[in-house]
Design a protein around this motif. Structure first.
Motif, short mmCIF file in Angstrom:
data_model
loop_
_atom_site.label_atom_id
_atom_site.label_comp_id
_atom_site.label_asym_id
_atom_site.label_seq_id
_atom_site.Cartn_x
_atom_site.Cartn_y
_atom_site.Cartn_z
N PHE A 277 1.23 -1.21 -0.23
CA PHE A 277 -0.50 0.22 -0.24
C PHE A 277 0.38 1.36 -0.28
O PHE A 277 2.50 1.63 0.43
CB PHE A 277 -0.98 -0.14 1.63
CG PHE A 277 -0.23 -0.26 2.61
CD1 PHE A 277 0.19 0.97 3.34
CD2 PHE A 277 0.14 -1.47 2.77
CE1 PHE A 277 0.97 1.04 4.40
CE2 PHE A 277 0.43 -1.23 4.12
CZ PHE A 277 0.75 -0.11 5.27
N GLU A 278 0.22 2.89 0.19
CA GLU A 278 0.91 3.38 -0.57
C GLU A 278 0.68 4.24 0.98
O GLU A 278 -0.09 4.61 1.60
CB GLU A 278 0.32 4.46 -1.32
CG GLU A 278 1.03 5.80 -1.33
CD GLU A 278 0.59 6.69 -2.76
OE1 GLU A 278 0.75 8.00 -3.18
OE2 GLU A 278 -0.32 5.84 -3.42
N HIS A 279 1.96 4.47 1.06
CA HIS A 279 2.32 5.85 2.71
C HIS A 279 2.98 6.70 2.44
O HIS A 279 3.89 6.50 1.80
CB HIS A 279 2.56 4.96 3.61
CG HIS A 279 3.21 5.14 5.18
ND1 HIS A 279 2.34 5.63 5.87
CD2 HIS A 279 4.70 5.49 5.94
CE1 HIS A 279 2.25 6.26 6.93
NE2 HIS A 279 3.74 6.05 6.66
N ARG A 280 3.25 7.68 2.60
CA ARG A 280 3.98 9.14 2.68
C ARG A 280 5.17 8.85 1.71
O ARG A 280 5.99 9.67 1.73
CB ARG A 280 5.21 8.53 3.60
CG ARG A 280 4.50 9.24 5.46
CD ARG A 280 5.65 8.71 6.07
NE ARG A 280 6.77 9.83 6.56
CZ ARG A 280 7.75 9.32 6.63
NH1 ARG A 280 7.63 9.05 8.54
NH2 ARG A 280 8.76 10.36 6.77
N GLY A 281 4.37 9.13 0.71
CA GLY A 281 4.58 8.50 -1.17
C GLY A 281 5.53 7.90 -1.71
O GLY A 281 6.06 7.96 -2.72
N TYR A 282 5.11 6.86 -0.51
CA TYR A 282 6.06 5.63 -1.01
C TYR A 282 5.17 4.42 -1.21
O TYR A 282 4.55 4.09 -0.63
CB TYR A 282 7.55 5.11 -0.02
CG TYR A 282 8.26 6.22 0.30
CD1 TYR A 282 9.42 5.76 -0.95
CD2 TYR A 282 7.84 6.99 0.68
CE1 TYR A 282 10.52 6.67 -0.62
CE2 TYR A 282 9.84 8.46 1.43
CZ TYR A 282 10.58 7.90 0.34
OH TYR A 282 11.96 8.97 -0.05
N TRP A 283 5.64 3.67 -1.95
CA TRP A 283 4.56 2.40 -2.16
C TRP A 283 5.69 0.48 -1.44
O TRP A 283 6.44 1.04 -1.50
CB TRP A 283 4.94 1.28 -3.94
CG TRP A 283 3.80 0.29 -3.22
CD1 TRP A 283 4.25 -0.92 -3.71
CD2 TRP A 283 2.04 0.33 -3.61
NE1 TRP A 283 3.37 -1.80 -3.78
CE2 TRP A 283 1.62 -0.98 -3.80
CE3 TRP A 283 1.40 1.19 -3.74
CZ2 TRP A 283 0.55 -1.32 -3.55
CZ3 TRP A 283 0.15 1.23 -3.72
CH2 TRP A 283 -0.27 0.03 -3.63
N LEU A 284 5.22 0.90 -0.37
CA LEU A 284 5.48 -0.17 0.91
C LEU A 284 5.40 -1.79 0.65
O LEU A 284 4.27 -2.10 -0.19
CB LEU A 284 4.73 -0.17 2.13
CG LEU A 284 4.78 1.24 2.89
CD1 LEU A 284 4.19 1.27 4.49
CD2 LEU A 284 6.79 1.58 2.98
N ASP A 285 6.45 -2.15 1.06
CA ASP A 285 6.04 -3.65 0.28
C ASP A 285 5.65 -4.65 1.72
O ASP A 285 6.91 -4.84 2.15
CB ASP A 285 7.89 -4.01 0.54
CG ASP A 285 7.92 -5.80 0.12
OD1 ASP A 285 7.14 -6.40 -0.98
OD2 ASP A 285 9.29 -6.49 0.72
N ALA A 286 4.83 -3.87 1.96
CA ALA A 286 4.09 -4.59 3.74
C ALA A 286 3.49 -6.04 3.56
O ALA A 286 2.85 -5.84 4.51
CB ALA A 286 2.70 -3.83 3.00
#
Length: 482
Positions: free
Chosen positions: A231-240
């Motif tokens: 998902f997107e967070h703080r302008g980054y796409w996280l490998d979550a």
């Protein structure tokens, strides 16, 4: 061998999902660190009950390390490597995999500018609490190859390395992502684990495009592919690993899987925290879709292991930029909130990804504590509030580097609480209860603790999400059991 097929990675709590997909599972991948228990005496044991449950699942087994990466100057921990090797033999895993990253730094002598040099101060190595990208230079290739070979030579089965997520901006003094990975894999003679979500996240965050990366990789070394969601967070796409793959990733897999001649397994990854919101039927549909797109092809007995390819000019000339050790110290220190000096540290500190990495490390450590010291964390939140607990955690994380295992993090945080003595009623007793429960799980044996407050009053209130009201005081001996 004819190949393995399609399956899921296992994390604690995934048993219902594995059961729901049992008839489709051709392979299950296990994170060995999730099965290990770090004891106070420094030894490590395995959760045999969990291992027995996993052994009963259908399909083949693979092992995927998540705490002993092979992309740094510090060689992988030989004790962990030995444990992985033992599990691989017990489970009949045809290969194991680990990340091309680092999560520990080496000790060094640092000069007044923060660069390694004579006459400076001594700096101890430390854990970073997060897998970080290695230095992508010729010298970084050499150090990573040595690290990969150290693990591969100690294992009874072949080793594949995973291409990791890199949130940092590309640098002019580094090798392109694909060329770096290819050089390490060819120099070490190992296989590759291509996590398509990782490389797509890297592209979305401004690094190499997936197309360029694939053009630079030796695709005949890719034995395994991972799929995941983010998902997107703080302008980054996280490998979550937070859910199902999105449409773009599924389309990418459809294009890429047929290009991988040595591919033997495709795994869907998800974290334990995302399991409650995951629809088992949607996971089944994903496995069916992948099976329709790709089937493992017949291959000779054993994996195709090409000989290592000599890497030219393995050492950087002076002035070619910071070396791998300086890189790891500066990036690792900034990630865990320590001060770091020197030109490289200032350059890295200007990268907005550093703030993201700090946040991810803090959240990861907080999650480990919440999962082990359950009642203690709840008491702290009810007494101090979120802002107070955040300040307490910030003080702890600044003074203590991350630990590998959640139980070790719990012990360290408990020692911090006992030393700082925050004004929280019943903290000593609640902490004693939680630590007792941790020891019961570690030792797989009952344990008796002495409290000054009635444990029934404490646990009933905290279990209901409220503070105790006038709990009974006295001397209570409590026997905790498995």
């Amino acid at each position: 061998m004819t190949g393995l097929g399609v399956g899921l990675t296992h994390v604690p709590g995934a048993e219902p999902l594995l059961d729901a997909c049992a008839d489709l599972l051709e392979v299950v991948e296990i994170e060995p660190q999730a099965l290990w228990r770090a004891r106070p005496d420094g030894t490590t044991g395995c959760d045999e009950e969990a291992l027995r449950r996993l052994a009963d699942l259908p399909g083949a087994r693979l092992l995927h390390g998540v705490g002993n990466p092979v992309g740094g100057c510090r060689p992988p921990d030989p004790r962990q490597t030995a444990l992985v090797g033992e599990l691989a033999e017990r489970l009949g895993a045809p290969w194991v995999s680990e990340h091309l990253a680092f999560n520990r730094t080496t000790g060094r002598t640092a000069g007044p500018t923060g660069r390694t040099g004579r006459g400076g101060r001594s700096e101890d190595g430390f854990r970073t609490g997060f897998m970080l990208p290695p230095r992508q230079t010729l010298e970084g290739v050499r150090r990573s190859v040595a690290s990969v070979r150290a693990m591969a030579d100690a294992l009874p089965v072949p080793l594949a390395v995973e291409i990791g997520t890199n949130y940092l901006r590309p640098r002019a003094d580094e090798l392109p992502d694909g060329r770096f990975v290819a050089s390490v894999a060819e120099g070490a003679g190992c296989g590759l684990l291509l996590d398509l979500h990782n490389v797509l996240a890297n592209e979305r965050n401004g690094r190499a495009s997936v197309g360029r990366l694939l053009d630079e990789l030796p695709l005949d070394r890719v034995w395994e592919v991972h799929l995941a969601g983010g998902f997107e967070h703080r302008g980054y796409w996280l490998d979550a690993h937070s859910g199902l793959p999105d449409k773009e990733l599924l389309a990418l897999a459809e294009r890429v899987l047929p290009r991988l001649p040595a591919l033997r397994a495709v795994l869907f990854e998800v974290t334990g925290s995302a399991l409650p919101g995951l629809d088992p039927q949607a996971v089944r549909d994903l496995l069916v879709r992948v099976r329709e797109q790709w089937r493992p092809q017949p291959s000779p007995a054993g994996l195709a292991l090409a000989a290592p390819v000599p890497w030219p000019s393995p050492a950087l000339e002076p002035g070619d930029g910071p070396g791998p050790e300086e890189w790891e110290h500066a990036l690792g220190a900034l990630t865990i909130g320590r001060e770091a000096d020197g030109t490289l540290a200032r350059e890295l500190a200007a990268d907005p990804a550093i703030a993201l990495l700090r946040e991810l490390v803090t959240e990861f450590r907080a999650s480990a504590l919440a999962g082990t010291l359950v009642h203690t964390v709840r008491l702290l939140l009810l007494t101090l509030g979120e802002a107070g607990v955040r300040a307490l955690l910030d003080d702890y994380t600044r003074s203590h580097p991350p630990e590998l295992f959640a139980t070790e993090e719990a012990m360290a945080f408990a020692a911090h609480l006992r030393r700082t003595r925050p004004r929280v009623p019943w903290l000593a007793d609640v902490l004693e209860l939680d630590l007792g429960l941790v020891h019961v799980r570690l030792d797989d044996a009952p344990r008796t603790v002495r409290l000054g407050t009635d444990p029934n009053d404490l646990l009933a209130a905290l279990g209901a999400g409220r503070l105790p009201v006038a709990p009974a005081q006295g001397s209570f001996l409590v026997r905790l059991t498995v």
